[in-house]
Design an enzyme around this catalytic site. Structure first.
Site, PDB file in Angstrom:
ATOM      1  N   PHE A  57      -3.113  10.847  -8.506  1.00 48.49           N
ATOM      2  CA  PHE A  57      -3.642   9.786  -8.885  1.00 48.49           C
ATOM      3  C   PHE A  57      -2.473   8.673  -9.298  1.00 48.49           C
ATOM      4  CE2 PHE A  57      -6.999  12.622  -9.976  1.00 48.49           C
ATOM      5  CZ  PHE A  57      -7.869  12.081  -9.245  1.00 48.49           C
ATOM      6  N   LYS A 113     -11.293  11.902  -5.764  1.00 47.12           N
ATOM      7  CA  LYS A 113     -10.112  10.660  -5.265  1.00 47.12           C
ATOM      8  C   LYS A 113     -10.831   9.645  -4.723  1.00 47.12           C
ATOM      9  CE  LYS A 113      -6.382   9.314  -4.076  1.00 47.12           C
ATOM     10  NZ  LYS A 113      -4.975   8.873  -4.995  1.00 47.12           N
ATOM     11  N   ARG A 168       3.409  -2.099   2.766  1.00 47.86           N
ATOM     12  CA  ARG A 168       2.277  -1.714   3.817  1.00 47.86           C
ATOM     13  C   ARG A 168       1.035  -2.312   3.305  1.00 47.86           C
ATOM     14  NH1 ARG A 168       2.736   4.697   3.353  1.00 47.86           N
ATOM     15  NH2 ARG A 168       3.474   4.027   1.394  1.00 47.86           N
ATOM     16  N   GLU A 190       2.050   3.408  -7.223  1.00 44.03           N
ATOM     17  CA  GLU A 190       3.321   3.086  -6.881  1.00 44.03           C
ATOM     18  C   GLU A 190       3.837   2.254  -7.975  1.00 44.03           C
ATOM     19  OE1 GLU A 190       4.040   1.915  -2.900  1.00 44.03           O
ATOM     20  OE2 GLU A 190       2.653   3.569  -2.033  1.00 44.03           O
ATOM     21  N   LEU A 208      -8.824  -5.552 -13.973  1.00 43.70           N
ATOM     22  CA  LEU A 208      -9.699  -6.547 -13.883  1.00 43.70           C
ATOM     23  C   LEU A 208      -8.710  -7.909 -13.764  1.00 43.70           C
ATOM     24  CD1 LEU A 208     -12.676  -6.082 -16.379  1.00 43.70           C
ATOM     25  CD2 LEU A 208     -12.850  -6.069 -13.807  1.00 43.70           C
ATOM     26  N   CYS A 264      -3.114   2.504  -0.081  1.00 43.13           N
ATOM     27  CA  CYS A 264      -4.136   3.177  -0.320  1.00 43.13           C
ATOM     28  C   CYS A 264      -5.657   2.814  -0.465  1.00 43.13           C
ATOM     29  CB  CYS A 264      -3.683   3.914  -1.743  1.00 43.13           C
ATOM     30  SG  CYS A 264      -2.193   4.722  -1.824  1.00 43.13           S
TER      31      CYS A 264
END
Ligand code: UGA
Length: 429
Positions: free
Chosen positions: A152, A204, A327, A155, A250, A260
């Protein structure tokens, strides 16, 4: 414990370094021999705060090493973690060929009982496929267990997230690997959930989709705020004080990106479809995310009118702060959209300029953030780097042809920007 991590990307490398940091003996494997050589020589292929020190320290302590040989690593380990990429396919499903290949390689190298742990984000039921594959390709016919242990980490905060996780999820088919898994994670002092493999895999995808949904929700609210004169940050603060909701994720923005959320949403929608459920809610999350970018581009066009030959400065290229990862970066997409309209771009990112170059050509890369605005008709904030808050705004205002600042990440205070003489437009405020 003796551990192998296969794949030295954002998940694999940080996991390996953190496992070594808490005292395990870790071998990191990658099939990219150039990358292995770089790591063996003390280099780090990605930018992740704190990672270089952690790797150097644990290599020096002989707890962390790198190799391109899966066979060698498997022979020397009790537990093997798979952390290889699961990239998206054009139809939104996931390419599991790297996982399958690694499963075969592990199977071929096994000569005694091993625990094979999947850490890559995978569709539900992948664990069963991995188990079938290992059984089929293991000539030695030894016992093994497959475990799902989703990761979890975010990055840019990967070391922090790994060292202090909210929870550890362990998905198993039998109880045999549970004590070893608990021992591996004991130093991290986090709650452990032991469940079946499918539930672990679903935790996940369900978590990432829910976080993406939270962002799309506040982005939808930001549109309402713009139409009514309300302030989305105040709304988020007020909502977030309800413990059932929480303030995190938020922050209205020009949309979420990265390797992801977009991929996991598509994959989850696809898997749901395959099992007979139309996950329309998540399709709406995607739609709102795309619309948020459209609304921001429209805002820029409404402010500047014709973009052709306009000089626009863009601060931020990474998909989020604290990373060099570009990415599926909303910042890159924004640059490409502005280029399409004929704008001339001057761009800067504290870490991501090298990785952006192949994706973004025909722009001027500027080394100093305070020089980006020079001669520009507008300055745009595209990534939420903390460093941008320290922009020399007096200087920026003076060097621009017009002091127009379009903030896609709500980094500045509206009243303060107006006091400084900027025409300042942000998201939902
Ligand atoms: C995400 C999850 O947060 C991690 O828990 C998960 O482990 C990881 O995916 C993964 O599956 O590997 P990550 O993609 O690294 O982590 O980055 P996030 O911090 O989640 O940000 C994703 C995107 O959402 C970024 O573009 C960010 O700018 C945007 N975002 C985030 C917002 O627009 N608003 C927010 O309030 C938060």
């Amino acid at each position: 414990m003796k551990l192998t991590i296969i794949g030295t990307g954002y998940v694999g490398l940080v996991t390996g370094a953190c496992f070594a940091e808490v005292g395990h003996q870790v071998i990191c494997v990658d099939s990219d021999t150039a990358k292995v050589k770089l790591l063996q020589d003390g280099g780090i292929p990605i930018y992740e705060p704190g990672l270089d020190e952690l790797v150097a320290k644990n290599v020096a302590a002989s707890r962390l090493s790198f190799t391109s040989s899966t066979a060698e690593a498997v022979a020397r380990s009790d537990v093997i973690f798979i952390g290889v990429p699961t990239p998206p396919l054009p139809d939104g499903s996931v390419d599991l060929s790297f996982i399958e290949k690694v499963a075969r390689e592990i199977a071929a190298a096994m000569t005694s009982y091993k625990i094979v742990v999947d850490k890559s984000t995978v569709p539900v039921r992948t664990g069963n496929k991995v188990a079938e594959t290992i059984k089929r390709y293991c000539k030695a016919q030894v016992d093994f267990d497959v475990v799902s242990n989703p990761e979890f980490l975010r990055e840019g905060f990967a070391v922090e997230d790994l060292m202090k996780p909210d929870r550890i999820v362990i998905g198993v088919r039998s109880q045999r690997p549970v004590p070893a898994m608990k021992e591996i994670f004991a130093p991290f002092d986090a709650p452990v959930i032991v469940t079946d493999i499918s539930s672990a895999e679903l935790i996940k995808h369900a978590s990432n989709s829910f976080l993406a949904l939270k962002i799309s929700y506040i982005n939808a609210i930001s549109a309402i705020c713009e139409a009514t004169g309300a302030n989305v940050q105040e709304v988020a603060n007020g909502m977030g004080m309800d413990k059932r909701i929480g303030r995190r994720f938020l922050d209205a923005s020009l949309g979420f990106g990265g390797s992801c959320f977009p991929k996991d949403l598509s994959a989850f929608i696809k898997i749901s479809e395959q099992v007979g459920y139309d996950f329309g809610l998540l399709k709406e999350v995607q739609r709102i995310n795309a619309q948020q970018m459209d609304r921001f581009v429209k805002k820029i066009i409404e402010t500047l009118w014709v973009l052709k030959d306009k000089k626009i400065g863009v601060l931020g290229l990474a998909f989020k702060q604290n990373t060099d990862d570009v990415r599926m970066s909303p910042a890159i997409e924004l640059c490409q959209r502005l280029q399409k309209e004929g704008a001339l771009l001057r761009v800067h990112d504290p870490q991501a300029m090298e990785k952006a170059r192949p994706l973004l050509q025909g722009v001027t890369y500027v080394a100093d953030m305070n020089e980006v605005a020079e001669g520009c008709d507008a300055l745009v904030i595209a990534t939420e780097w903390e460093a941008f808050k320290k922009l020399d705004l007096e200087r920026v205002r003076k060097v621009m042809t017009h002091p127009i600042l379009l903030d896609g990440r709500n980094l500045f205070d509206v009243a303060e920007m107006e006091r400084l003489g900027f025409i300042y437009k942000s998201i939902g405020r």
